[in-house]
Design a protein around this motif. Structure first.
Motif, PDB file in Angstrom:
ATOM      1  N   ASN A  78       0.828  -1.213   0.000  1.00 33.68           N
ATOM      2  CA  ASN A  78       0.000   0.000   0.000  1.00 33.68           C
ATOM      3  C   ASN A  78       0.857   1.255   0.000  1.00 33.68           C
ATOM      4  N   ASP A 236      -5.251   1.391   1.407  1.00 32.74           N
ATOM      5  CA  ASP A 236      -5.179   0.068   0.788  1.00 32.74           C
ATOM      6  C   ASP A 236      -6.167  -0.042  -0.364  1.00 32.74           C
ATOM      7  N   THR A 238      -9.000  -1.362  -0.637  1.00 32.08           N
ATOM      8  CA  THR A 238     -10.430  -1.228  -0.314  1.00 32.08           C
ATOM      9  C   THR A 238     -10.799   0.206   0.048  1.00 32.08           C
ATOM     10  N   ARG A 240      -9.440   1.786   2.652  1.00 31.77           N
ATOM     11  CA  ARG A 240      -9.154   2.009   4.070  1.00 31.77           C
ATOM     12  C   ARG A 240      -7.834   2.752   4.205  1.00 31.77           C
TER      13      ARG A 240
END
Length: 257
Positions: A78, A236, A238, A240
């Motif tokens: 990430n 990340d 998703t 988040r």
């Protein structure tokens, strides 16, 4: 990145050096180290998205003062995109004692991230530095000067282009003191400067305690920064996000062999 968390391994060497003073120095010395940590913090910033890290390396030292080494750690995809999720550090230098109780150190360090590239560009995170340091009894200071762009930051990768970031620097001040048998207190303060991109400048600190139990050294440290939370945030796949410069406690177990 010759990491804050690696000071745990250094503490074991610091304690052992007291007993080594009466023994002759071997011409060639080979050592290895292995660490498992709850987070990998480099200059106060998490490199693993606030997740655990497994780290290890090897060192060679000659009695003349010259040394070479390699150190490795997992890092987060990430934060280091498109790569192998690995950081490999290669370094070499020379240590000498110009006056009693004072050791000087000069060397080169290269951070290599296999396959990793910044965003959708072809710019790499790989970073090279030259460093100058000195240790007097319990105190040490080191300055690192960037020979390359600061982990890929330049006109191609910056949100607001202002040139390259070569010449960035980091000042590391530390105090290591054996407060009890095989137990060492570490205090650290650092300052990161990023050339042409001052918004990325910040201070970091560490307060740590480590004890050598023989089978391993176990450490606990509080690490934090005043880094801009908006700039030092990782996201990340998703969506988040995590503020990777926030204050945290890091637990580690390490072994030098």
């Amino acid at each position: 990145m010759k990491k804050l968390i690696l000071s745990v391994a250094v503490l074991g060497a610091f304690s052992a050096s007291v007993h080594a003073q009466t023994a002759p120095t071997p011409e060639h010395t080979f050592t290895g180290n292995l660490t498992v940590a709850s987070d990998y913090r480099f200059r106060g910033i998490s490199q693993t998205f606030k997740q655990p890290a497994v780290q290890g390396g090897f060192d060679y030292a000659h009695s003349s003062g010259f040394y070479l080494g390699n150190w490795n750690s997992n890092v987060s995809g990430n934060q280091y995109n498109n790569g192998a999720g690995l950081e490999m550090d290669f370094y070499g230098g020379y240590k000498f004692e110009p006056v009693t109780d004072f050791t000087a150190d000069i060397g080169l360090l290269y951070y290599y991230y296999p396959g990793a590239k910044v965003g959708q560009t072809n710019e790499k995170y790989n970073n090279g530095e030259i460093y100058f340091g000195g240790t007097y009894k319990w105190f040490s200071a080191k300055y690192s000067y960037g020979l390359t762009d600061f982990f890929g930051l330049n006109d191609t990768t910056a949100a607001t282009p202002r040139g390259n970031s070569k010449g960035s620097g980091y000042l590391d001040l530390a105090f290591n003191y054996e407060v009890a048998e095989k137990t060492t207190l570490t205090l650290h303060a650092g300052r990161q400067w990023v050339r042409h991109y001052g918004e990325f400048n910040y201070n970091d600190y560490k307060i740590g305690i480590a004890r050598d139990f023989g089978f391993a050294t176990i450490g606990l440290a509080v690490i934090g920064t005043n880094a801009d939370k908006g700039l030092y945030t990782a996201v990340d796949g998703t969506g988040r996000s995590k503020k990777v410069g926030e204050t945290t406690a890091v637990v580690s177990i390490s072994k030098t062999f």
